[in-house]
Design an enzyme around this catalytic site. Structure first.
Site, PDB file in Angstrom:
ATOM      1  N   LYS A 175       0.842  -1.203   0.000  1.00  0.00           N
ATOM      2  CA  LYS A 175       0.000   0.000   0.000  1.00  0.00           C
ATOM      3  C   LYS A 175       0.876   1.252   0.000  1.00  0.00           C
ATOM      4  O   LYS A 175       1.510   1.591   0.996  1.00  0.00           O
ATOM      5  CB  LYS A 175      -0.902   0.047   1.238  1.00  0.00           C
ATOM      6  CG  LYS A 175      -1.958   1.139   1.073  1.00  0.00           C
ATOM      7  CD  LYS A 175      -2.531   1.653   2.356  1.00  0.00           C
ATOM      8  CE  LYS A 175      -1.773   2.774   2.966  1.00  0.00           C
ATOM      9  NZ  LYS A 175      -1.755   4.039   2.188  1.00  0.00           N
ATOM     10  N   GLY A 227       7.045   5.014   8.043  1.00  0.00           N
ATOM     11  CA  GLY A 227       6.169   6.169   8.211  1.00  0.00           C
ATOM     12  C   GLY A 227       6.410   6.811   9.564  1.00  0.00           C
ATOM     13  O   GLY A 227       7.486   6.681  10.155  1.00  0.00           O
ATOM     14  N   THR A 229       6.231   7.892  13.554  1.00  0.00           N
ATOM     15  CA  THR A 229       6.334   7.152  14.817  1.00  0.00           C
ATOM     16  C   THR A 229       4.952   6.916  15.418  1.00  0.00           C
ATOM     17  O   THR A 229       4.666   5.836  15.952  1.00  0.00           O
ATOM     18  CB  THR A 229       7.260   7.921  15.778  1.00  0.00           C
ATOM     19  OG1 THR A 229       8.576   7.870  15.223  1.00  0.00           O
ATOM     20  CG2 THR A 229       7.276   7.316  17.168  1.00  0.00           C
ATOM     21  N   GLU A 230       4.074   7.898  15.278  1.00  0.00           N
ATOM     22  CA  GLU A 230       2.725   7.765  15.847  1.00  0.00           C
ATOM     23  C   GLU A 230       2.001   6.549  15.238  1.00  0.00           C
ATOM     24  O   GLU A 230       1.458   5.709  15.955  1.00  0.00           O
ATOM     25  CB  GLU A 230       1.967   9.052  15.543  1.00  0.00           C
ATOM     26  CG  GLU A 230       0.626   9.146  16.188  1.00  0.00           C
ATOM     27  CD  GLU A 230      -0.166  10.337  15.640  1.00  0.00           C
ATOM     28  OE1 GLU A 230       0.396  11.142  14.857  1.00  0.00           O
ATOM     29  OE2 GLU A 230      -1.351  10.438  16.001  1.00  0.00           O
ATOM     30  N   GLY A 232       3.426   4.141  13.598  1.00  0.00           N
ATOM     31  CA  GLY A 232       4.241   2.968  13.910  1.00  0.00           C
ATOM     32  C   GLY A 232       3.872   2.345  15.257  1.00  0.00           C
ATOM     33  O   GLY A 232       3.819   1.125  15.404  1.00  0.00           O
ATOM     34  N   GLU A 249      10.074   1.356  10.360  1.00  0.00           N
ATOM     35  CA  GLU A 249      11.079   2.384  10.039  1.00  0.00           C
ATOM     36  C   GLU A 249      10.385   3.717  10.249  1.00  0.00           C
ATOM     37  O   GLU A 249       9.535   4.113   9.442  1.00  0.00           O
ATOM     38  CB  GLU A 249      11.528   2.258   8.577  1.00  0.00           C
ATOM     39  CG  GLU A 249      12.117   0.919   8.210  1.00  0.00           C
ATOM     40  CD  GLU A 249      13.508   0.722   8.782  1.00  0.00           C
ATOM     41  OE1 GLU A 249      14.129   1.705   9.215  1.00  0.00           O
ATOM     42  OE2 GLU A 249      13.956  -0.426   8.807  1.00  0.00           O
ATOM     43  N   CYS A 283      13.744  11.139   6.405  1.00  0.00           N
ATOM     44  CA  CYS A 283      13.657  10.720   7.808  1.00  0.00           C
ATOM     45  C   CYS A 283      14.969  10.932   8.552  1.00  0.00           C
ATOM     46  O   CYS A 283      14.982  11.171   9.742  1.00  0.00           O
ATOM     47  CB  CYS A 283      13.227   9.264   7.886  1.00  0.00           C
ATOM     48  SG  CYS A 283      14.189   8.245   6.773  1.00  0.00           S
ATOM     49  N   GLU A 383       9.999  16.114  15.133  1.00  0.00           N
ATOM     50  CA  GLU A 383      10.336  15.939  13.725  1.00  0.00           C
ATOM     51  C   GLU A 383       9.493  16.907  12.890  1.00  0.00           C
ATOM     52  O   GLU A 383       8.273  16.894  12.973  1.00  0.00           O
ATOM     53  CB  GLU A 383      10.044  14.500  13.293  1.00  0.00           C
ATOM     54  CG  GLU A 383      10.436  14.263  11.854  1.00  0.00           C
ATOM     55  CD  GLU A 383      10.111  12.854  11.358  1.00  0.00           C
ATOM     56  OE1 GLU A 383       8.988  12.386  11.605  1.00  0.00           O
ATOM     57  OE2 GLU A 383      10.972  12.246  10.717  1.00  0.00           O
TER      58      GLU A 383
HETATM   59  P1  NAD Z   1       2.352   8.248   7.928  1.00  0.00           P
HETATM   60  O1  NAD Z   1       2.703   7.444   9.125  1.00  0.00           O
HETATM   61  O2  NAD Z   1       1.305   9.271   8.054  1.00  0.00           O
HETATM   62  O3  NAD Z   1       1.884   7.309   6.727  1.00  0.00           O
HETATM   63  C1  NAD Z   1       2.716   6.282   6.227  1.00  0.00           C
HETATM   64  C2  NAD Z   1       1.851   5.248   5.540  1.00  0.00           C
HETATM   65  O4  NAD Z   1       1.021   4.610   6.505  1.00  0.00           O
HETATM   66  C3  NAD Z   1       0.916   5.788   4.474  1.00  0.00           C
HETATM   67  O5  NAD Z   1       0.833   4.833   3.434  1.00  0.00           O
HETATM   68  C4  NAD Z   1      -0.415   5.901   5.221  1.00  0.00           C
HETATM   69  O6  NAD Z   1      -1.547   5.826   4.392  1.00  0.00           O
HETATM   70  C5  NAD Z   1      -0.344   4.685   6.120  1.00  0.00           C
HETATM   71  N1  NAD Z   1      -1.123   4.792   7.363  1.00  0.00           N
HETATM   72  C6  NAD Z   1      -1.494   5.910   8.007  1.00  0.00           C
HETATM   73  N2  NAD Z   1      -2.162   5.592   9.144  1.00  0.00           N
HETATM   74  C7  NAD Z   1      -2.193   4.236   9.206  1.00  0.00           C
HETATM   75  C8  NAD Z   1      -2.720   3.311  10.150  1.00  0.00           C
HETATM   76  N3  NAD Z   1      -3.315   3.714  11.249  1.00  0.00           N
HETATM   77  N4  NAD Z   1      -2.555   1.979   9.912  1.00  0.00           N
HETATM   78  C9  NAD Z   1      -1.901   1.561   8.801  1.00  0.00           C
HETATM   79  N5  NAD Z   1      -1.392   2.389   7.861  1.00  0.00           N
HETATM   80  C10 NAD Z   1      -1.530   3.724   8.070  1.00  0.00           C
HETATM   81  O7  NAD Z   1       3.749   8.869   7.430  1.00  0.00           O
HETATM   82  P2  NAD Z   1       3.988   9.860   6.224  1.00  0.00           P
HETATM   83  O8  NAD Z   1       3.503  11.190   6.640  1.00  0.00           O
HETATM   84  O9  NAD Z   1       3.519   9.266   4.937  1.00  0.00           O
HETATM   85  O10 NAD Z   1       5.594   9.848   6.131  1.00  0.00           O
HETATM   86  C11 NAD Z   1       6.401  10.663   6.873  1.00  0.00           C
HETATM   87  C12 NAD Z   1       6.988   9.899   8.043  1.00  0.00           C
HETATM   88  O11 NAD Z   1       7.700   8.755   7.567  1.00  0.00           O
HETATM   89  C13 NAD Z   1       8.017  10.706   8.806  1.00  0.00           C
HETATM   90  O12 NAD Z   1       7.812  10.536  10.186  1.00  0.00           O
HETATM   91  C14 NAD Z   1       9.339  10.075   8.391  1.00  0.00           C
HETATM   92  O13 NAD Z   1      10.388  10.241   9.312  1.00  0.00           O
HETATM   93  C15 NAD Z   1       8.970   8.655   8.211  1.00  0.00           C
HETATM   94  N6  NAD Z   1       9.942   7.970   7.343  1.00  0.00           N
HETATM   95  C16 NAD Z   1      10.823   7.092   7.909  1.00  0.00           C
HETATM   96  C17 NAD Z   1      11.782   6.446   7.122  1.00  0.00           C
HETATM   97  C18 NAD Z   1      12.766   5.465   7.711  1.00  0.00           C
HETATM   98  O14 NAD Z   1      13.441   4.776   6.949  1.00  0.00           O
HETATM   99  N7  NAD Z   1      12.879   5.359   9.021  1.00  0.00           N
HETATM  100  C19 NAD Z   1      11.821   6.702   5.750  1.00  0.00           C
HETATM  101  C20 NAD Z   1      10.913   7.612   5.214  1.00  0.00           C
HETATM  102  C21 NAD Z   1       9.961   8.231   6.024  1.00  0.00           C
END
Ligand code: NAD
Length: 480
Positions: A175, A227, A229-230, A232, A249, A283, A383
């Protein structure tokens, strides 16, 4: 135009018939309508992936054939490099210089790197201290893996997950983030063209509800999530509850530790790259710059001069250095942090507002540098995921590791020093999954990637990527 998603080898609309828009963040124009996946679509995708997992065609594929398949995917990515890079730039906003030299080549390289592992996934025999017993072990795939990706590097991060999942014989429901689904759909199409059997890769587009349906599905054996931390934390607790494997991650707040002996002019470019690559939507972006108090103002002014002169624009324009933020929501979030920085007493040296004029239709934010930041300010703690750099003075180098570690995050950190002892001592003391010494934030498919503390659980890339998509089975044989 309406995009379709991939379930069981068929390109399809959503079961609910609804779509959502994906927008070019540089212009605000709608690029495409994309299916809004539903619970029923996730059910169908997981059923297809479960069936494919058991199929002779996939489970019985010879290692050498699997290696060739991944190699073929890499070749197809390269054959379509220009198209993929343009698509990534239009959907995500990143300058073509980034999509064409980082995103696309890195995605291809992940498939090549893991293609090499296909023929080397051996177990071991171990001499046990039990008479008359022979012991060996083997690595086995986990089953259906749910891969959930963010919007900052959609193509590259999809490859980080797909390549190790496929080489180890898993099947997937992928997804992409709702803001940037297009390059993932095109990648899936290229995988099918390479010869991946139907049902092995399924892509369900949509927002958090689709993600939740994947995470909660009892037949999904592993979730690999990149994505915030929240989110995650939520995924980790659901996966923990049903004992599914999980890799997370998550976010970061990387410190850039500039030792008193560092040559400020020589390290400026690496810090700018580390802080402002992809407009800070990285990130591991360098965001907290710890500088000796005697030189902090000089460093901040030099950083502000370079950042303030960077050319913002549409990523397809070859003169563009910084693209837009991904969405209005992200722009508002970044601006909110900048307002907090000003309100809490940091000194704004450059930027601090949305770009106007010709750029007003896109989500452009001017690169922003704050001086006089202290560790307690919101901009030093949370962040931001945008082009906001904070210069934080220190008096005693002995405080550096403690202050750099005073954060919930632990994804990346960088140390700048000409003294190998200082640099390596700090590298040991910093709590982060990756520490760079005198470098911008490089990545390589061979080097494990992931975070400590609230930056995540598990590692991607390298052999650790193989471990995270397999279980190990012990086989004991009685010899008498
Ligand atoms: P996000 O957590 O809002 O969304 C990430 C993904 O999860 C999207 O596909 C979203 O639709 C999905 N999602 C959202 N809520 C969900 C839920 N409750 N259950 C399952 N899936 C859900 O993050 P974002 O805003 O897309 O990305 C930015 C974040 O990603 C930043 O915090 C960044 O640091 C992190 N990031 C980390 C790495 C790493 O390698 N550690 C790499 C890139 C981005």
């Amino acid at each position: 135009m309406t995009a379709q998603m991939l379930i069981d080898g068929d390109w399809t609309e959503s079961a609910g018939g609804r779509t959502f828009e994906t927008v070019n963040p540089a212009t605000g124009e709608v690029l495409d309508l994309v299916p809004e996946g539903t619970q029923a679509d996730v059910e169908a995708a997981v059923a297809a992936a479960s069936k494919a997992f058991e199929s002779a065609q996939w489970a019985g594929m010879l290692p050498a054939s699997r290696a060739r398949l991944l190699w073929r995917i890499a070749d197809l990515i390269e054959e379509h490099a220009d198209e993929l890079a343009r698509l990534e730039t239009r959907d995500q906003g990143q300058p073509f210089g980034i999509s064409s030299t980082i995103s696309v080549p890195n995605a291809a390289e992940h498939f090549r790197y893991y293609a090499g592992w296909a023929t080397k996934l051996h177990g071991v025999t171990v001499p046990l201290s039990i008479p008359g017993v022979d012991y060996r072990n083997r690595r086995e795939p986990l089953g259906v893996c749910g891969l959930i990706t963010p919007w900052n590097f959609p193509l590259m991060i999809a490859a980080w997950k797909l390549a190790p999942a496929l080489v180890t014989g898993n099947t997937v429901v992928l997804k992409p983030a709702e803001q940037t689904p297009l390059s993932t759909l095109r990648l899936a199409e290229l995988c099918m063209e390479a010869g991946v059997p139907a049902g092995v890769i399924n892509v369900v587009t949509g927002g958090p509800e689709v993600g939740r349906a994947i995470v909660h599905h009892p037949q999904v054996a592993k979730i690999s999530f990149t994505g915030s931390t929240e989110v995650g934390r939520e995924i980790g607790s659901v996966a923990g509850g049903r004992l599914a494997r999980v890799s997370l991650e998550l976010g970061g707040k990387a410190p850039s530790i500039i030792a008193p002996d560092a040559d400020i002019d020589a390290i400026l470019e690496g810090n700018i790259m580390g802080g402002l690559l992809n407009c800070g939507q990285v990130c591991a972006a360098y965001t907290r710059f710890y500088v000796d108090h005697r030189r902090a103002d000089e460093f901040a002014e030099k950083l502000a001069a370079v950042a303030g002169g960077m050319r913002l624009g549409n990523g397809l324009d070859p003169t563009t250095v910084l693209g837009p933020l991904v969405s209005q929501e992200q722009l508002d979030r970044v601006d909110g942090y900048v307002r907090a920085g000003v309100a809490e007493g940091a000194t704004l040296l450059t930027g601090g507002s949305r770009a106007g004029g010709e750029l007003a239709h896109g989500f452009f934010y001017r690169p922003t540098v704050f001086a006089g930041v202290d560790d307690s300010m919101t901009i030093a703690r949370e962040e931001i995921f945008g082009p906001v750099l904070s210069v934080i003075p220190y008096e005693d180098p002995a405080e550096l590791a403690g202050r750099a570690n005073d954060t919930d995050y632990g994804l990346g950190a960088v140390i700048w020093s000409r003294d190998i002892g200082t640099a390596n001592r700090l590298a040991h003391e910093i709590k982060a999954g990756t520490v760079w010494i005198n470098l911008p934030p490089f990545l390589d498919a061979a080097a494990p990637w992931g975070g400590m503390k609230a930056s995540g659980v598990g590692r991607e890339m390298g052999w650790e990527g193989i471990v995270s998509y397999t279980d190990i089975k012990s086989i004991w044989t009685g010899l008498s």
